[in-house]
Design a protein around this motif. Structure first.
Motif, PDB file in Angstrom:
ATOM      1  N   ARG A 152       0.831  -1.276   0.143  1.00 21.53           N
ATOM      2  CA  ARG A 152       0.162   0.217  -0.002  1.00 21.53           C
ATOM      3  C   ARG A 152       0.860   1.224  -0.060  1.00 21.53           C
ATOM      4  N   GLU A 153       2.283   1.001   0.928  1.00 20.88           N
ATOM      5  CA  GLU A 153       2.895   2.495   0.745  1.00 20.88           C
ATOM      6  C   GLU A 153       3.663   2.622  -0.560  1.00 20.88           C
ATOM      7  N   GLU A 154       3.955   1.631  -0.923  1.00 21.51           N
ATOM      8  CA  GLU A 154       4.610   1.514  -2.356  1.00 21.51           C
ATOM      9  C   GLU A 154       3.604   1.963  -3.369  1.00 21.51           C
ATOM     10  N   LYS A 155       2.504   1.653  -3.331  1.00 18.47           N
ATOM     11  CA  LYS A 155       1.188   2.006  -4.127  1.00 18.47           C
ATOM     12  C   LYS A 155       1.004   3.612  -4.026  1.00 18.47           C
ATOM     13  N   ALA A 156       0.955   4.117  -2.687  1.00 16.35           N
ATOM     14  CA  ALA A 156       0.723   5.464  -2.730  1.00 16.35           C
ATOM     15  C   ALA A 156       1.899   6.444  -2.904  1.00 16.35           C
ATOM     16  N   LEU A 157       3.119   5.851  -2.725  1.00 11.25           N
ATOM     17  CA  LEU A 157       4.231   6.547  -3.175  1.00 11.25           C
ATOM     18  C   LEU A 157       4.186   6.564  -4.622  1.00 11.25           C
ATOM     19  N   LEU A 158       4.009   5.739  -5.359  1.00 13.65           N
ATOM     20  CA  LEU A 158       3.748   5.643  -6.845  1.00 13.65           C
ATOM     21  C   LEU A 158       2.746   6.506  -7.194  1.00 13.65           C
ATOM     22  N   HIS A 159       1.470   6.428  -6.676  1.00 14.72           N
ATOM     23  CA  HIS A 159       0.603   7.395  -7.055  1.00 14.72           C
ATOM     24  C   HIS A 159       0.966   9.016  -6.736  1.00 14.72           C
ATOM     25  N   LEU A 160       1.741   9.144  -5.535  1.00 18.51           N
ATOM     26  CA  LEU A 160       2.351  10.587  -5.360  1.00 18.51           C
ATOM     27  C   LEU A 160       3.401  10.829  -6.538  1.00 18.51           C
ATOM     28  N   LEU A 161       4.033   9.887  -6.868  1.00 20.20           N
ATOM     29  CA  LEU A 161       4.894  10.298  -7.852  1.00 20.20           C
ATOM     30  C   LEU A 161       4.552  10.556  -9.225  1.00 20.20           C
ATOM     31  N   LEU A 162       3.222   9.762  -9.610  1.00 19.69           N
ATOM     32  CA  LEU A 162       2.594  10.126 -10.582  1.00 19.69           C
ATOM     33  C   LEU A 162       1.828  11.484 -10.590  1.00 19.69           C
ATOM     34  N   LYS A 163       1.345  12.056  -9.395  1.00 23.12           N
ATOM     35  CA  LYS A 163       0.768  13.264  -9.353  1.00 23.12           C
ATOM     36  C   LYS A 163       1.951  14.251  -9.540  1.00 23.12           C
ATOM     37  N   ILE A 164       3.254  13.829  -9.067  1.00 22.91           N
ATOM     38  CA  ILE A 164       4.310  15.008  -9.141  1.00 22.91           C
ATOM     39  C   ILE A 164       4.507  15.170 -10.564  1.00 22.91           C
ATOM     40  N   SER A 165       4.484  13.918 -11.328  1.00 21.46           N
ATOM     41  CA  SER A 165       4.935  14.071 -12.697  1.00 21.46           C
ATOM     42  C   SER A 165       3.865  14.813 -13.391  1.00 21.46           C
ATOM     43  N   GLU A 166       2.549  14.534 -12.964  1.00 25.53           N
ATOM     44  CA  GLU A 166       1.610  15.239 -13.754  1.00 25.53           C
ATOM     45  C   GLU A 166       1.402  16.600 -13.476  1.00 25.53           C
ATOM     46  N   SER A 167       1.747  17.053 -12.252  1.00 28.01           N
ATOM     47  CA  SER A 167       1.757  18.373 -11.942  1.00 28.01           C
ATOM     48  C   SER A 167       2.924  19.297 -12.589  1.00 28.01           C
ATOM     49  N   VAL A 168       3.774  18.438 -12.745  1.00 24.88           N
ATOM     50  CA  VAL A 168       5.040  19.002 -13.523  1.00 24.88           C
ATOM     51  C   VAL A 168       4.725  19.284 -14.886  1.00 24.88           C
ATOM     52  N   LEU A 169       4.120  18.167 -15.452  1.00 25.61           N
ATOM     53  CA  LEU A 169       3.741  18.565 -16.807  1.00 25.61           C
ATOM     54  C   LEU A 169       2.582  19.310 -17.144  1.00 25.61           C
ATOM     55  N   ARG A 170       1.604  19.485 -16.187  1.00 20.00           N
ATOM     56  CA  ARG A 170       0.610  20.474 -16.468  1.00 20.00           C
ATOM     57  C   ARG A 170       1.356  21.841 -16.234  1.00 20.00           C
ATOM     58  N   LEU A 171       2.219  22.104 -15.130  1.00 22.52           N
ATOM     59  CA  LEU A 171       2.882  23.410 -14.851  1.00 22.52           C
ATOM     60  C   LEU A 171       3.424  23.704 -16.156  1.00 22.52           C
ATOM     61  N   GLU A 172       4.312  22.445 -16.871  1.00 19.29           N
ATOM     62  CA  GLU A 172       5.022  23.099 -18.007  1.00 19.29           C
ATOM     63  C   GLU A 172       4.134  23.492 -19.215  1.00 19.29           C
ATOM     64  N   THR A 173       3.034  22.778 -19.218  1.00 22.31           N
ATOM     65  CA  THR A 173       2.014  23.309 -20.276  1.00 22.31           C
ATOM     66  C   THR A 173       1.387  24.640 -19.961  1.00 22.31           C
ATOM     67  N   LEU A 174       1.255  24.944 -18.707  1.00 23.78           N
ATOM     68  CA  LEU A 174       0.507  26.136 -18.643  1.00 23.78           C
ATOM     69  C   LEU A 174       1.356  27.355 -18.464  1.00 23.78           C
ATOM     70  N   LEU A 175       2.553  27.054 -18.559  1.00 17.82           N
ATOM     71  CA  LEU A 175       3.733  28.125 -18.540  1.00 17.82           C
ATOM     72  C   LEU A 175       4.502  27.935 -19.836  1.00 17.82           C
ATOM     73  N   LEU A 176       3.931  27.196 -20.743  1.00 17.64           N
ATOM     74  CA  LEU A 176       4.478  26.870 -22.033  1.00 17.64           C
ATOM     75  C   LEU A 176       6.191  26.862 -21.955  1.00 17.64           C
ATOM     76  N   ILE A 177       6.439  25.745 -21.043  1.00 15.66           N
ATOM     77  CA  ILE A 177       7.999  25.431 -21.153  1.00 15.66           C
ATOM     78  C   ILE A 177       8.284  24.168 -21.597  1.00 15.66           C
ATOM     79  N   SER A 178       9.194  23.971 -22.536  1.00 14.41           N
ATOM     80  CA  SER A 178       9.733  22.829 -23.257  1.00 14.41           C
ATOM     81  C   SER A 178      10.170  21.920 -22.006  1.00 14.41           C
ATOM     82  N   SER A 179       9.820  20.499 -22.357  1.00 20.47           N
ATOM     83  CA  SER A 179      10.126  19.420 -21.365  1.00 20.47           C
ATOM     84  C   SER A 179      11.062  18.571 -21.840  1.00 20.47           C
TER      85      SER A 179
END
Length: 874
Positions: A152-179
C-alpha cells in the motif's frame, strides 16, 4: 427565689434557714468556676492509650500516673501482669480443642492430592502444543499484513510520484515550458513572458498565474512529502521544479510591474478597475508563494525609484519643484478630537503617540498644516512626496494589507509565535517576527520609507541634519517629524507603523539627528543670557513693570529662560528630559543667587554701616553730619524695602506661572510626567519641591522688610520719652483730652509701604492682600515691646524724681508747702492720662490695619501698664 418575702414563722422568727440557703446559693454561684475535680483513679486495662501505643514511652506513662506512688504503681503493674497471664491461658484453653482436632482432620488428604496431580502433566503438554500452533498462525498473518502495508505504501508513493509528474507536466504546459532534456544540460532558458497560452487568451493572465501558483504550491507539498521517503525521482526532476519556479517568478514580476505602470498612467475608469483587480490577484499570488520581498522589489523598481530619481537629488532644494497634480478631493474624515486636545501651543506635534484611525478611512493628516504653512523648500519637497505616496502608493498598501490579513486569518499559528488580534486586525507576535522574519507585505517600511529615507540621508543629509544652525535645525526637525507623522497617517495599519519604526533605515535616520549638539547650543544661549543678567551682583528693577509682570530684570530673564525651554522655537520632544532638567537647574540657580545677593547683603547691611562709621571716625576723613547719615540710612532702607518687595513679588509670580506652565504645557509634553522614579518622586513633585524651595526665601526677605519697618516705627515712638517734661513745662495744667501727635506716625511706615494712606511711594502695594496683616502684626509687636520699655524708663525716672523730692523735703523744708504736693500729684495724673490716650489711639491704629490685638502679648502688657492707677515700680 421568690420575689415576695415569706412571712416569718413563729418557729424561725429571724428566718435563719432562708438566709443560710441564700448564702449557700450565692457562694455556689460565685465559686462555680473555681471548682476543681479531684484526680480520678483509672486502673490499668487494655484500653490505656499509653500501653496500646506502637512505641511505649516510659516518661509519658509515668507522667500520666504522677498521682500514684512508685510502690502503688509497681503493685498495679504486677496485678495487670497476672491478669494478662490469666487471659492468655484462657485463650489457649478455648482454642486447644480445635488445634488438636486439626491434625486428625488432615489424615488421608495426601492420597487424594496425589490422585489429582496425575492428569496435570498431560493437560500441560496439550496446552503447549496448541499455543505453538497459534503462534505460527499469528506469525504468518503478521507477515502477510506487513507485506500488504508495504505494498500500500509503495502504491501510495507511486500515486504520489504520478501526481508530481502530472503536476510538473501540467505546469510546464500552462507556462509553455519545453520538457526536453536538453535544457537540463544547457541551463534554464527563460521563456518570453509576453507569450500567451491558448487557454489564457480568452481569460485573464492574473487569474491564470494564480491558478499556476496554486498548482505549484500543491506540487511543492507533494515533492516535500516524496523527499521524506528518499525518492530519487524528485531529485532527478528538481531542475524542472526550479525552472517552473523561475518562470512563475519572472512572469509574475513582469505582470505585477506592468500593472503598476498602468495604475500610474492616466487611464479610464474601466481600465483602472481592471488593473486594480489584476494587482490584487498578483499580490494574492505573491502571498501564496511567500514572495513578499520580490513584490516589494518590483514595486520599488517600477514606481518608487523613478520618482526619487526625478525628485530627490543634491540640488533639489534649490531647484523649482513641479508639483504633482492633486488627487480628486474626496470626503475627508474628521480629525479625531484627541489629536487637537493633546497639542499645546509650544509643540506642533507629539511624537510616538498618534495612531491613525484606520476604521474611519484616510483623510488629511493633522500635521499636514505644518508642511503647507511653511515656506521652507524642504517642506515643499515633503509635501510633494506625501502627495505621491497618497496618490500612487496608498491604495496599493491597503490592498496588500488586506491580502496579508486574509492570509494570516486563514493560516494556523506556527511554532515560533501566534496570531493575535490587535485593533481589529490580525498581526503576528514580535517573537516570531524576530526569529523568522516578518511574514507578509511591509510596503510602508521596506519600500516607501527605505527608499525615501535612504535618499534623504544620502542626497540631503548635509542640509537636513546640520545642527550648527539651531534655528534651521529645529525647523528641519519639526518639518521632518511632521512629514513622518503624516506618512504614518497614510499607513494601512498600526502594525505597519511599528514595523517601519523598527526598520534599520528608520533607526539610522533618527540617529542622524545630532540632538545632543543642538541641546548644547540652546543651553549656551539660554544659560548665557541668564548668567549675564545674574553677574551684575545686585537686583536690577525692571523699567517695564507692570507691562512685563516682573519687577526685577533677573526674574524676568529666569522666566524667559524657563519658557524658552518649552517654546515651539526651541523645544524638541526627544530632548524633553534634558529641558526638564534645565528648568529645575534654572530655578535652583535663581534661588542660590537670591540667597547670595539679596538676603546675605541686606541682612548684614546695618552692621556694615556701623563699621563704616567706626572706620571713618578713626581716619582723617571728616565724619559726615548726622543729617547726612540719617538721609543715607533712609535712602538705603528705601532701597532695601523696594528690592525685597520686588523680589517677593517676582518669587510669587514665578511660583504661579511655573505651576500654570506645568499644568498647561509641560505635563503634556514631558513623557511619563506622572510616573514615579525608584524613590517614589514624580516630575510634578520634583517641580513643586523646587518651587517651594524658592518660595521659602519669602520668609527671610519678609524678616528684612519687617526689621526696616519696625526700626522706622520705633524711631517714630521716640517722642514718648519726652511726655513728662512736656506736660510739666506746659503753663496750661488742664487734663489732656486727645492723643499725642506722634502716635499717628508710628504705623505710618507700614501704611506707606503697603499704600494704605495713598501718599508716598507704595513699593509693597502688590503684597498688600497677602502680607499686610502679617507685617503689621510683627511691626506692631516690636513697637509694643519698645513702648513698654519706654514707659518703664519713664516710671523709673518719675520714681527717682519723687524720691529726690521727698529727701529734699526732709532735709530742708523751708519753702515746701501742701500746694506743691498737690501740683505734683496733678502732673502725675496728667502724665498717666496722656499715656492712656496715646495707647488707645495706638490700639485703634493697629485695629485699622487688621491686627488681632487679642493675640498680642506685648500689647496686653502695655495696656496693663498704663491702666493702673499708679505707675508700677520698675
Amino acid at each position: 427565689m421568690s420575689l415576695v418575702s415569706p412571712q416569718p414563722s413563729s418557729a424561725d422568727p429571724f428566718q435563719l434557714e432562708r438566709l443560710a440557703e441564700e448564702l449557700v446559693s450565692r457562694e455556689t454561684f460565685n465559686n462555680e468556676d473555681a471548682v476543681h475535680d479531684l484526680p480520678e483513679y483509672v486502673p490499668l486495662s487494655h484500653d490505656n492509650p499509653y500501653l496500646t501505643a506502637e512505641t511505649f514511652d516510659v516518661e509519658e506513662f509515668l507522667l500520666s500516673r504522677s498521682h500514684t506512688s512508685l510502690q502503688d504503681l509497681k503493685a498495679e503493674l504486677r496485678d495487670y501482669l497476672s491478669s494478662l497471664k490469666e487471659e492468655l491461658v484462657q485463650l489457649i484453653n478455648d482454642d486447644y480443642e480445635s488445634f488438636i482436632s486439626l491434625s486428625t482432620d488432615l489424615k488421608g488428604e495426601d492420597v487424594r492430592l496425589a490422585s489429582l496431580q496425575a492428569p496435570l502433566a498431560g493437560l500441560k503438554q496439550e496446552i503447549q502444543i496448541s499455543k505453538a500452533d497459534l503462534r505460527a498462525i499469528q506469525t504468518t498473518l503478521e507477515e502477510k499484513l506487513r507485506k500488504r502495508a508495504a505494498l500500500r505504501e509503495e502504491k501510495a508513493l507511486l500515486h504520489l510520484l504520478l501526481k508530481i509528474s502530472e503536476s510538473v507536466l501540467r505546469l510546464e504546459t500552462l507556462l509553455l515550458i519545453s520538457s526536453s532534456d536538453s535544457s537540463e544540460m544547457d541551463g534554464i532558458q527563460p521563456v518570453n513572458p509576453n507569450q500567451e497560452h491558448p487557454e489564457e487568451r480568452e481569460g485573464n493572465r492574473a487569474k491564470h498565474l494564480s491558478r499556476v501558483a496554486a498548482e505549484y504550491t500543491q506540487l511543492l507539498y507533494h515533492a516535500n512529502k516524496a523527499r521524506t521517503e528518499r525518492c530519487l525521482f524528485v531529485d532527478e526532476i528538481q531542475w524542472r521544479i526550479d525552472r517552473i519556479q523561475s518562470t512563475i517568478s519572472s512572469d509574475l514580476d513582469h505582470l505585477f510591474g506592468t500593472t503598476l505602470v498602468l495604475l500610474t498612467e492616466k487611464k479610464g475608469e474601466s481600465e483602472k478597475s481592471k488593473a486594480i483587480t489584476d494587482l490584487t490577484e498578483c499580490l494574492k499570488t505573491y502571498d501564496m508563494l511567500g514572495l513578499w520581498r520580490d513584490a516589494e522589489d518590483v514595486m520599488r523598481r517600477e514606481v518608487v525609484r523613478p520618482f526619487i530619481k526625478k525628485t530627490i537629488f543634491s540640488g533639489t532644494l534649490s531647484a523649482p519643484h513641479s508639483p504633482l497634480l492633486p488627487h480628486t478631493p474626496a470626503p475627508q474624515a474628521k480629525t479625531p478630537a484627541f489629536i487637537s486636545s493633546t497639542r499645546t501651543p509650544y509643540t506642533p506635534f507629539t511624537s510616538r503617540v498618534f495612531h491613525p484611525p484606520h476604521s474611519q478611512g484616510k483623510g488629511t493628516s493633522p500635521y499636514a498644516y505644518i508642511l503647507d504653512e511653511s515656506k521652507d523648500p524642504l517642506a515643499a519637497l515633503y509635501s510633494q512626496i506625501l502627495r505621491f505616496v497618497e496618490r500612487e502608493l496608498s491604495g496599493i498598501m491597503d490592498i496588500a494589507e488586506k491580502v496579508s490579513l486574509k492570509s494570516l486569518s486563514s493560516r494556523k499559528p506556527d511554532k515560533g509565535g501566534s496570531f493575535t488580534p490587535r485593533s481589529g486586525i490580525l498581526v503576528k507576535t514580535l517573537n516570531e517576527s524576530e526569529s523568522e522574519g516578518t511574514r507578509g507585505f511591509e510596503l510602508l517600511g521596506n519600500v516607501v520609507w527605505e527608499e525615501f529615507g535612504r535618499a534623504i540621508m544620502d542626497e540631503l543629509g548635509n542640509f537636513v541634519f546640520a545642527s550648527g544652525r539651531p534655528n534651521e535645525f529645529k525647523q528641519h526637525h519639526e518639518i521632518t517629524q511632521a512629514f513622518i507623522r503624516s506618512l504614518e497617517f497614510l499607513a494601512p495599519s498600526v502594525y505597519s507603523i511599528e514595523n517601519m519604526r523598527r526598520h534599520p533605515i528608520y533607526v539610522a535616520f533618527e540617529n542622524r539627528w545630532q540632538l545632543s549638539v543642538y541641546f548644547q547650543i540652546r543651553w549656551k544661549e539660554i544659560v548665557g543670557k541668564v548668567e549675564e543678567s545674574l553677574a551684575e551682583g545686585e537686583v536690577d528693577l525692571s523699567e517695564n513693570y507692570p507691562t512685563n509682570s516682573f519687577q526685577t530684570t533677573q526674574a524676568s530673564d529666569i522666566w524667559i529662560a524657563i519658557t524658552a525651554c518649552w517654546s515651539a522655537e526651541v523645544f524638541i520632544p526627544e530632548l524633553s528630559h534634558r529641558f526638564w532638567k534645565l528648568t529645575l537647574q534654572l530655578l535652583s540657580r535663581y534661588k542660590r543667587w537670591l540667597e547670595e545677593t539679596v538676603i546675605t547683603s541686606h541682612s548684614t547691611r546695618p552692621s556694615t554701616i556701623v563699621n563704616e562709621k567706626i572706620s571713618a571716625s578713626r581716619s582723617s576723613t571728616p565724619v559726615p553730619t548726622p543729617d547726612s547719615t540719617s538721609n543715607e540710612n533712609a535712602a538705603a532702607d528705601d532701597a532695601t524695602l523696594r528690592t525685597c518687595a520686588a523680589v517677593i513679588t517676582d518669587i510669587q509670580t514665578i511660583q504661579r506661572s511655573t505651576m500654570t506652565l506645568w499644568n498647561e504645557e509641560i505635563s503634556m509634553m514631558l513623557p511619563g510626567a506622572h510616573a514615579e522614579d525608584d524613590d517614589g518622586v514624580s516630575a510634578e513633585l520634583a517641580l513643586r519641591r523646587a518651587v517651594d524651595s524658592l518660595a521659602g526665601l519669602v520668609t527671610p526677605l519678609s524678616k528684612i522688610i519687617v526689621s526696616v519697618l519696625s526700626r522706622r516705627a520705633c524711631d517714630a515712638l521716640l517722642p514718648v520719652r519726652s511726655i513728662p517734661s512736656q506736660l510739666r513745662a506746659m503753663s496750661n495744667k488742664r487734663p489732656p483730652s486727645e492723643a499725642s501727635p506722634f502716635v499717628a506716625t508710628i504705623m505710618r511706615p507700614v501704611k506707606a509701604f503697603f499704600g494704605v494712606t495713598g501718599t508716598g511711594e507704595s513699593v509693597g502695594v502688590s503684597l498688600k492682600n497677602e502680607f499686610l496683616v502679617q507685617y503689621s502684626s510683627e511691626v506692631f509687636e516690636e513697637v509694643c515691646q519698645k513702648y513698654v520699655s519706654y514707659i518703664t524708663a519713664i516710671k523709673k525716672a518719675e520714681d527717682s524724681l519723687k524720691r529726690f523730692k521727698i529727701g529734699k523735703k526732709k532735709t530742708f523744708s523751708l519753702f515746701g508747702s501742701k500746694d506743691d504736693e498737690n501740683h505734683e500729684s496733678r502732673d502725675e495724673e496728667r502724665i498717666r492720662l496722656q499715656l492712656m490716650l496715646d495707647v488707645e489711639a495706638f490700639e485703634k491704629d493697629g485695629q485699622s490695619l487688621g491686627i488681632n490685638l487679642e493675640d498680642s502679648p506685648s500689647f496686653k502688657s502695655l495696656s496693663e501698664l498704663v491702666e493702673v492707677s499708679e505707675l508700677p515700680e520698675a
